[in-house]
Design a protein around this motif. Structure first.
Motif, short mmCIF file in Angstrom:
data_model
loop_
_atom_site.label_atom_id
_atom_site.label_comp_id
_atom_site.label_asym_id
_atom_site.label_seq_id
_atom_site.Cartn_x
_atom_site.Cartn_y
_atom_site.Cartn_z
N ARG A 70 0.82 -1.22 0.00
CA ARG A 70 0.00 0.00 0.00
C ARG A 70 0.86 1.27 0.00
N ILE A 71 1.95 1.26 0.75
CA ILE A 71 2.76 2.47 0.89
C ILE A 71 3.76 2.62 -0.26
N ARG A 72 4.41 1.52 -0.64
CA ARG A 72 5.47 1.58 -1.65
C ARG A 72 5.05 1.12 -3.04
N GLY A 73 3.96 0.35 -3.12
CA GLY A 73 3.55 -0.16 -4.42
C GLY A 73 4.37 -1.35 -4.89
N GLU A 74 5.15 -1.94 -4.00
CA GLU A 74 5.95 -3.11 -4.31
C GLU A 74 5.43 -4.27 -3.48
N TYR A 75 5.27 -5.44 -4.11
CA TYR A 75 4.85 -6.59 -3.34
C TYR A 75 6.09 -7.35 -2.91
N PRO A 76 6.37 -7.39 -1.61
CA PRO A 76 7.61 -8.01 -1.13
C PRO A 76 7.55 -9.53 -1.13
N MET A 77 8.73 -10.14 -1.23
CA MET A 77 8.86 -11.59 -1.11
C MET A 77 8.76 -11.99 0.36
N SER A 78 9.24 -11.12 1.23
CA SER A 78 9.14 -11.31 2.67
C SER A 78 9.19 -9.93 3.32
N ALA A 79 8.62 -9.84 4.51
CA ALA A 79 8.61 -8.56 5.22
C ALA A 79 8.55 -8.81 6.71
N GLU A 80 9.23 -7.95 7.46
CA GLU A 80 9.26 -8.09 8.91
C GLU A 80 9.32 -6.71 9.54
N TYR A 81 8.46 -6.48 10.52
CA TYR A 81 8.46 -5.21 11.23
C TYR A 81 9.47 -5.29 12.37
N ASP A 82 10.29 -4.25 12.52
CA ASP A 82 11.26 -4.17 13.61
C ASP A 82 10.93 -2.95 14.46
N PRO A 83 10.37 -3.16 15.67
CA PRO A 83 9.97 -2.03 16.51
C PRO A 83 11.15 -1.17 16.98
N ALA A 84 12.34 -1.72 17.04
CA ALA A 84 13.50 -0.93 17.46
C ALA A 84 13.83 0.16 16.43
N PHE A 85 13.59 -0.13 15.17
CA PHE A 85 13.86 0.84 14.10
C PHE A 85 12.61 1.57 13.64
N ILE A 86 11.45 1.13 14.11
CA ILE A 86 10.14 1.64 13.65
C ILE A 86 10.13 1.58 12.12
N ALA A 87 10.43 0.41 11.62
CA ALA A 87 10.55 0.22 10.18
C ALA A 87 10.23 -1.22 9.80
N ILE A 88 9.86 -1.38 8.54
CA ILE A 88 9.64 -2.71 7.98
C ILE A 88 10.84 -3.00 7.08
N PHE A 89 11.47 -4.13 7.32
CA PHE A 89 12.55 -4.60 6.47
C PHE A 89 11.94 -5.64 5.55
N TYR A 90 12.13 -5.45 4.26
CA TYR A 90 11.53 -6.38 3.31
C TYR A 90 12.45 -6.64 2.14
N LYS A 91 12.15 -7.73 1.42
CA LYS A 91 12.91 -8.10 0.23
C LYS A 91 11.96 -8.10 -0.95
N VAL A 92 12.44 -7.58 -2.06
CA VAL A 92 11.63 -7.53 -3.28
C VAL A 92 12.44 -8.15 -4.41
N ASP A 93 11.74 -8.88 -5.27
CA ASP A 93 12.36 -9.49 -6.44
C ASP A 93 12.62 -8.39 -7.47
N PRO A 94 13.89 -8.17 -7.84
CA PRO A 94 14.18 -7.09 -8.80
C PRO A 94 13.50 -7.30 -10.15
N ASP A 95 13.26 -8.54 -10.55
CA ASP A 95 12.59 -8.81 -11.82
C ASP A 95 11.12 -8.38 -11.78
N TRP A 96 10.51 -8.40 -10.61
CA TRP A 96 9.09 -8.06 -10.48
C TRP A 96 8.83 -6.61 -10.91
N ARG A 97 9.78 -5.75 -10.60
CA ARG A 97 9.61 -4.33 -10.92
C ARG A 97 9.45 -4.10 -12.41
N TYR A 98 10.10 -4.92 -13.21
CA TYR A 98 10.11 -4.69 -14.66
C TYR A 98 9.15 -5.61 -15.41
N ASN A 99 8.63 -6.63 -14.73
CA ASN A 99 7.73 -7.59 -15.37
C ASN A 99 6.40 -7.65 -14.64
#
Length: 101
Positions: A70-99
């Protein structure tokens, strides 16, 4: 002088050119590594916790992935919220962006 011959092999220049091309060739089954991204939620944290009715660390991974989409428009392969950083760390397939389609 054409260049120093290392091994005195006939057609040595062509041989080394073929070797260079072999090393530079990308295998057909090669896939790029997933890109690691960070989504900082400093401004959105309170709104998201109100919307979901709980702290983000209590959400499951599909809900965290939905937030990234919803926020970035990228569908991640995995995602994890880290409360210490107040951030979500996620991985995205680079091929997905172009295909996308």
């Amino acid at each position: 002088m054409e260049g120093v011959k290392m091994w005195s092999i006939p057609n040595e220049d062509e041989y080394w050119e073929r070797r260079r091309e072999e090393y530079e060739r990308v295998p057909k089954d090669w896939k790029p590594e997933p890109e690691r991204q960070i989504l900082s939620l400093d401004d959105e944290l309170d709104d998201l916790e109100k919307e979901y009715g709980c702290k983000l660390e209590d959400l499951n991974e599909p809900d965290i992935e939905e937030i990234v989409f919803r926020i970035r428009g990228e569908y991640p392969m995995s995602a994890e919220y880290d409360p210490a950083f107040i951030a979500i760390f996620y991985k995205v397939d680079p091929d997905w962006r172009y295909n996308i389609w």
